[in-house]
Design a protein around this motif. Sequence first.
Motif, short mmCIF file in Angstrom:
data_model
loop_
_atom_site.label_atom_id
_atom_site.label_comp_id
_atom_site.label_asym_id
_atom_site.label_seq_id
_atom_site.Cartn_x
_atom_site.Cartn_y
_atom_site.Cartn_z
N LEU A 1 9.89 1.69 -3.68
CA LEU A 1 10.61 0.46 -4.02
C LEU A 1 9.98 -0.75 -3.34
O LEU A 1 9.75 -1.79 -3.98
CB LEU A 1 12.08 0.59 -3.62
N ALA A 2 9.69 -0.64 -2.05
CA ALA A 2 9.06 -1.74 -1.32
C ALA A 2 7.68 -2.04 -1.89
O ALA A 2 7.27 -3.20 -1.98
CB ALA A 2 8.96 -1.40 0.16
N GLN A 3 6.97 -0.99 -2.31
CA GLN A 3 5.65 -1.19 -2.90
C GLN A 3 5.74 -1.98 -4.20
O GLN A 3 4.96 -2.92 -4.42
CB GLN A 3 4.99 0.17 -3.15
N SER A 4 6.69 -1.64 -5.05
CA SER A 4 6.82 -2.32 -6.33
C SER A 4 7.22 -3.78 -6.14
O SER A 4 6.66 -4.68 -6.77
CB SER A 4 7.85 -1.60 -7.20
N VAL A 5 8.18 -4.03 -5.26
CA VAL A 5 8.65 -5.40 -5.03
C VAL A 5 7.54 -6.25 -4.42
O VAL A 5 7.32 -7.40 -4.82
CB VAL A 5 9.89 -5.39 -4.12
N THR A 6 6.82 -5.69 -3.46
CA THR A 6 5.76 -6.46 -2.79
C THR A 6 4.60 -6.75 -3.73
O THR A 6 4.04 -7.85 -3.72
CB THR A 6 5.25 -5.70 -1.56
N ARG A 7 4.22 -5.78 -4.53
CA ARG A 7 3.14 -6.02 -5.50
C ARG A 7 3.54 -7.09 -6.52
O ARG A 7 2.70 -7.89 -6.94
CB ARG A 7 2.76 -4.71 -6.20
N LEU A 8 4.81 -7.08 -6.92
CA LEU A 8 5.29 -8.13 -7.84
C LEU A 8 5.22 -9.50 -7.17
O LEU A 8 4.82 -10.49 -7.80
CB LEU A 8 6.73 -7.81 -8.26
N THR B 1 -3.73 -17.93 -1.62
CA THR B 1 -4.68 -17.00 -1.00
C THR B 1 -3.97 -15.77 -0.43
O THR B 1 -4.55 -14.68 -0.40
CB THR B 1 -5.46 -17.72 0.11
N ALA B 2 -2.73 -15.93 0.01
CA ALA B 2 -1.98 -14.76 0.50
C ALA B 2 -1.79 -13.74 -0.61
O ALA B 2 -1.86 -12.52 -0.37
CB ALA B 2 -0.62 -15.21 1.04
N GLY B 3 -1.57 -14.20 -1.83
CA GLY B 3 -1.45 -13.27 -2.95
C GLY B 3 -2.75 -12.53 -3.22
O GLY B 3 -2.74 -11.33 -3.51
N VAL B 4 -3.87 -13.26 -3.11
CA VAL B 4 -5.18 -12.62 -3.35
C VAL B 4 -5.51 -11.65 -2.23
O VAL B 4 -5.87 -10.48 -2.46
CB VAL B 4 -6.27 -13.69 -3.48
N LEU B 5 -5.42 -12.12 -0.98
CA LEU B 5 -5.79 -11.27 0.16
C LEU B 5 -4.83 -10.11 0.31
O LEU B 5 -5.24 -9.01 0.70
CB LEU B 5 -5.82 -12.10 1.44
N GLY B 6 -3.55 -10.33 0.04
CA GLY B 6 -2.60 -9.23 0.15
C GLY B 6 -2.95 -8.08 -0.77
O GLY B 6 -2.87 -6.91 -0.37
N ALA C 1 0.81 -1.22 0.00
CA ALA C 1 0.00 0.00 0.00
C ALA C 1 0.85 1.26 0.00
O ALA C 1 0.30 2.38 0.07
CB ALA C 1 -0.93 0.01 1.21
N GLY C 2 2.18 1.12 -0.07
CA GLY C 2 3.05 2.30 -0.13
C GLY C 2 3.44 2.85 1.21
O GLY C 2 3.92 3.99 1.27
N ARG C 3 3.30 2.05 2.28
CA ARG C 3 3.64 2.56 3.61
C ARG C 3 5.14 2.60 3.87
O ARG C 3 5.58 3.24 4.82
CB ARG C 3 2.96 1.71 4.69
N PHE C 4 5.94 1.92 3.02
CA PHE C 4 7.39 1.86 3.25
C PHE C 4 8.18 2.29 2.01
O PHE C 4 9.31 1.84 1.80
CB PHE C 4 7.81 0.45 3.66
#
Length: 255
Positions: A96-103, A139-144, A90-93
């Motif tokens: 760069l962290a947002q892009s890596v986590t969304r990937l 499910t972690a990918g969907v819920l995340g 969600a962009g809280r960190f």
Amino acid sequence: MNRLTNLALLLAIVAAVVASFSYLGLDLAALGQADNLGHMADYAARFLQPDLSGGHLLAIGRGALETLAMSALGTLLAALLGLFLALPAAGRFGVLAQSVTRLLLNGLRAIPELVWAALMVLAAGLGPNAGTLALALHTAGVLGRLFAEALENTPTAPAEAIRLQGGSQISAFCYGTLPNLWPQLLAYSLYRWENNIRMASVLGFVGAGGLGQMLYVSLSLFQEAQASTVILAMLVLVFAVDALSGWTRQRWVRA
């Protein structure tokens, strides 16, 4: 012009259907032959005589509990991991962290549960452990992703007020953000639990335990009566979980 376009599109669809029949070599006329219809009727009749013996019902009860536990634990682990990944997504960190986590979230949910189950069977062995991990990862990918979008749409004023009063980031999230976010998180988690109970019922086809594995064994041995009982148990389990999830959403989420 629009009519010509629609006509061309319709003709293209018809041509694609005809080409599909030709490419696959399907012989629909053979299905209507008397011998084939008789074989299908006999096969269906054997399914209409479920095995209700005590020993088989006891085994189905154990399989149903195993399936239910797989879906519940897999959903719980996915919700915790999804919430953990949703914060950077969600962009809280930072960007760069947002892009890596969304990937990472895209990769987790892009792989179907059955593929995850096949991989987890190789890693963790046959049984419910593989099924639980497979459900949790997908499910972690969907819920995340759903949790991240909910975080982005949650008002930030309450959390900022706590920060201005000297509260920590954890306190601001727990007391300023989470109370507004909790109903959505619970609703998403319950909905995914409904989906996971269905998927947990078929993960046994790749050796991940539960009712699916019992169904696979019964069908492999051409035990139609036993397979019919397993299918009925799956239906009862899915209906029960759907009813429980709907009641929970009405009582907790909407309230």
